[in-house]
Scaffold this motif. Sequence first.
Motif, mmCIF file in Angstrom:
data_model
loop_
_atom_site.group_PDB
_atom_site.id
_atom_site.type_symbol
_atom_site.label_atom_id
_atom_site.label_comp_id
_atom_site.label_asym_id
_atom_site.label_seq_id
_atom_site.Cartn_x
_atom_site.Cartn_y
_atom_site.Cartn_z
ATOM 1 N N LEU A 165 0.768 -1.228 -0.040
ATOM 2 C CA LEU A 165 0.000 -0.129 0.037
ATOM 3 C C LEU A 165 0.893 1.285 0.013
ATOM 4 C CD1 LEU A 165 -2.787 -0.851 2.548
ATOM 5 C CD2 LEU A 165 -3.264 0.058 0.193
ATOM 6 N N ARG A 166 1.722 1.263 0.913
ATOM 7 C CA ARG A 166 2.718 2.574 0.923
ATOM 8 C C ARG A 166 3.413 2.718 -0.436
ATOM 9 N NH1 ARG A 166 2.953 0.818 6.210
ATOM 10 N NH2 ARG A 166 4.622 -0.686 5.912
ATOM 11 N N GLU A 167 4.077 1.467 -0.940
ATOM 12 C CA GLU A 167 4.629 1.601 -2.350
ATOM 13 C C GLU A 167 3.997 2.383 -3.305
ATOM 14 O OE1 GLU A 167 8.201 1.458 -4.460
ATOM 15 O OE2 GLU A 167 7.855 1.119 -2.271
ATOM 16 N N ALA A 168 2.361 2.089 -3.390
ATOM 17 C CA ALA A 168 1.544 2.757 -4.294
ATOM 18 C C ALA A 168 1.283 3.927 -3.910
ATOM 19 C CB ALA A 168 0.395 1.617 -4.414
ATOM 20 N N GLY A 169 1.387 4.564 -2.479
ATOM 21 C CA GLY A 169 1.161 5.889 -2.037
ATOM 22 C C GLY A 169 -0.293 5.752 -1.308
ATOM 23 N N GLY A 170 -0.400 4.740 -0.860
ATOM 24 C CA GLY A 170 -1.792 4.486 -0.138
ATOM 25 C C GLY A 170 -1.621 4.392 1.307
ATOM 26 N N GLN A 171 -2.608 4.025 1.961
ATOM 27 C CA GLN A 171 -2.725 3.878 3.755
ATOM 28 C C GLN A 171 -3.501 2.698 3.852
ATOM 29 O OE1 GLN A 171 -0.553 5.380 5.523
ATOM 30 N NE2 GLN A 171 0.195 6.672 3.966
ATOM 31 N N ARG B 212 4.481 -24.129 4.289
ATOM 32 C CA ARG B 212 4.414 -23.541 5.921
ATOM 33 C C ARG B 212 3.403 -22.465 6.086
ATOM 34 N NH1 ARG B 212 10.272 -21.799 8.080
ATOM 35 N NH2 ARG B 212 8.979 -21.279 9.935
ATOM 36 N N ALA B 213 2.928 -22.068 5.060
ATOM 37 C CA ALA B 213 1.867 -20.947 5.110
ATOM 38 C C ALA B 213 0.439 -21.448 5.901
ATOM 39 C CB ALA B 213 1.734 -20.163 3.725
ATOM 40 N N LYS B 214 0.241 -20.738 6.662
ATOM 41 C CA LYS B 214 -0.831 -20.899 7.345
ATOM 42 C C LYS B 214 -2.180 -19.895 6.959
ATOM 43 C CE LYS B 214 0.996 -23.116 11.237
ATOM 44 N NZ LYS B 214 0.388 -24.169 11.960
ATOM 45 N N VAL B 215 -1.594 -18.727 6.371
ATOM 46 C CA VAL B 215 -2.789 -17.804 6.005
ATOM 47 C C VAL B 215 -2.256 -17.013 4.684
ATOM 48 C CG1 VAL B 215 -1.634 -16.153 7.428
ATOM 49 C CG2 VAL B 215 -4.189 -15.743 6.692
ATOM 50 N N GLU B 216 -3.080 -16.602 3.895
ATOM 51 C CA GLU B 216 -2.747 -15.790 2.900
ATOM 52 C C GLU B 216 -4.011 -14.822 2.704
ATOM 53 O OE1 GLU B 216 -1.877 -16.368 -2.022
ATOM 54 O OE2 GLU B 216 -1.525 -17.810 -0.564
ATOM 55 N N ILE B 217 -3.663 -13.653 2.444
ATOM 56 C CA ILE B 217 -4.636 -12.561 2.364
ATOM 57 C C ILE B 217 -4.194 -11.465 1.266
ATOM 58 C CG2 ILE B 217 -5.252 -10.449 3.661
ATOM 59 C CD1 ILE B 217 -3.866 -11.463 6.261
ATOM 60 N N GLU B 218 -5.597 -11.428 0.525
ATOM 61 C CA GLU B 218 -5.739 -10.650 -0.813
ATOM 62 C C GLU B 218 -6.423 -9.393 -0.270
ATOM 63 O OE1 GLU B 218 -6.405 -13.555 -4.468
ATOM 64 O OE2 GLU B 218 -8.139 -12.730 -3.441
ATOM 65 N N ALA B 219 -5.946 -8.325 -0.967
ATOM 66 C CA ALA B 219 -6.790 -7.160 -0.685
ATOM 67 C C ALA B 219 -6.811 -6.090 -1.990
ATOM 68 C CB ALA B 219 -5.750 -6.223 0.433
ATOM 69 N N THR B 220 -7.875 -5.427 -1.871
ATOM 70 C CA THR B 220 -8.131 -4.394 -3.019
ATOM 71 C C THR B 220 -8.371 -3.141 -2.146
ATOM 72 O OG1 THR B 220 -9.389 -6.001 -4.149
ATOM 73 C CG2 THR B 220 -9.589 -3.806 -4.683
ATOM 74 N N ALA B 221 -7.577 -2.039 -2.746
ATOM 75 C CA ALA B 221 -7.509 -0.778 -2.077
ATOM 76 C C ALA B 221 -8.053 0.119 -3.077
ATOM 77 C CB ALA B 221 -6.242 -0.460 -1.531
ATOM 78 N N VAL B 222 -8.670 1.236 -2.827
ATOM 79 C CA VAL B 222 -9.238 2.235 -3.578
ATOM 80 C C VAL B 222 -8.315 3.516 -3.249
ATOM 81 C CG1 VAL B 222 -10.954 3.606 -4.529
ATOM 82 C CG2 VAL B 222 -11.391 1.293 -4.048
ATOM 83 N N LEU B 223 -7.478 3.972 -3.860
ATOM 84 C CA LEU B 223 -6.541 5.264 -3.516
ATOM 85 C C LEU B 223 -7.180 6.298 -3.915
ATOM 86 C CD1 LEU B 223 -3.183 3.731 -4.552
ATOM 87 C CD2 LEU B 223 -4.289 3.388 -2.239
ATOM 88 N N PRO B 224 -6.821 7.490 -3.216
ATOM 89 C CA PRO B 224 -7.378 9.043 -3.902
ATOM 90 C C PRO B 224 -7.086 9.375 -5.140
ATOM 91 C CG PRO B 224 -6.678 8.990 -1.510
ATOM 92 C CD PRO B 224 -6.239 7.607 -2.062
ATOM 93 N N GLN B 225 -7.526 9.805 -5.839
ATOM 94 C CA GLN B 225 -7.178 10.249 -7.275
ATOM 95 C C GLN B 225 -6.026 11.073 -7.221
ATOM 96 O OE1 GLN B 225 -8.374 9.106 -10.050
ATOM 97 N NE2 GLN B 225 -10.501 8.835 -9.670
#
Length: 132
Positions: free
Chosen positions: A62-68, A119-132
């Motif tokens: 998120l931070r790398e894309a300019g998001g929070q 070894r992974a027990k969890v995998e999380i996908e996310a979709t974010a909507v960043l300000p224009q």
Amino acid sequence: MKHKAILPAGWPRPKGYANGVVAKGRMLFIAGMIGWDAQQQFPGDDFASQARQALLNIADVLREAGGQPEHIARMTWYVTDKREYLAASREIGQAFREIIGCYNAAMTAVEVTALMEDRAKVEIEATAVLPQ
């Protein structure tokens, strides 16, 4: 426009997620993040530490894309053991509050038989909507 959580009239308020989210902006699709760090090392084999690291990885993208973290509109959690996920809910909630901070994302959790990394027990996908 800020993200707006949607709660139909008469529905109970969900705990830890939103039923729906309305948002406007640039879309950021974050691939499934597992609980290893940038060097592909797991902090441990317990569910809570892997969930924490997966959330940190999402925050880094998120931070790398300019998001929070507050820009997250949707998350899907894939867990290999529902009981282990539920047993770690207190620690997961604490990590979520510290790293993501807000519970205005629409979320789904799905139990799966395995993930691509053994070894992974969890995998999380996310979709974010960043300000224009």
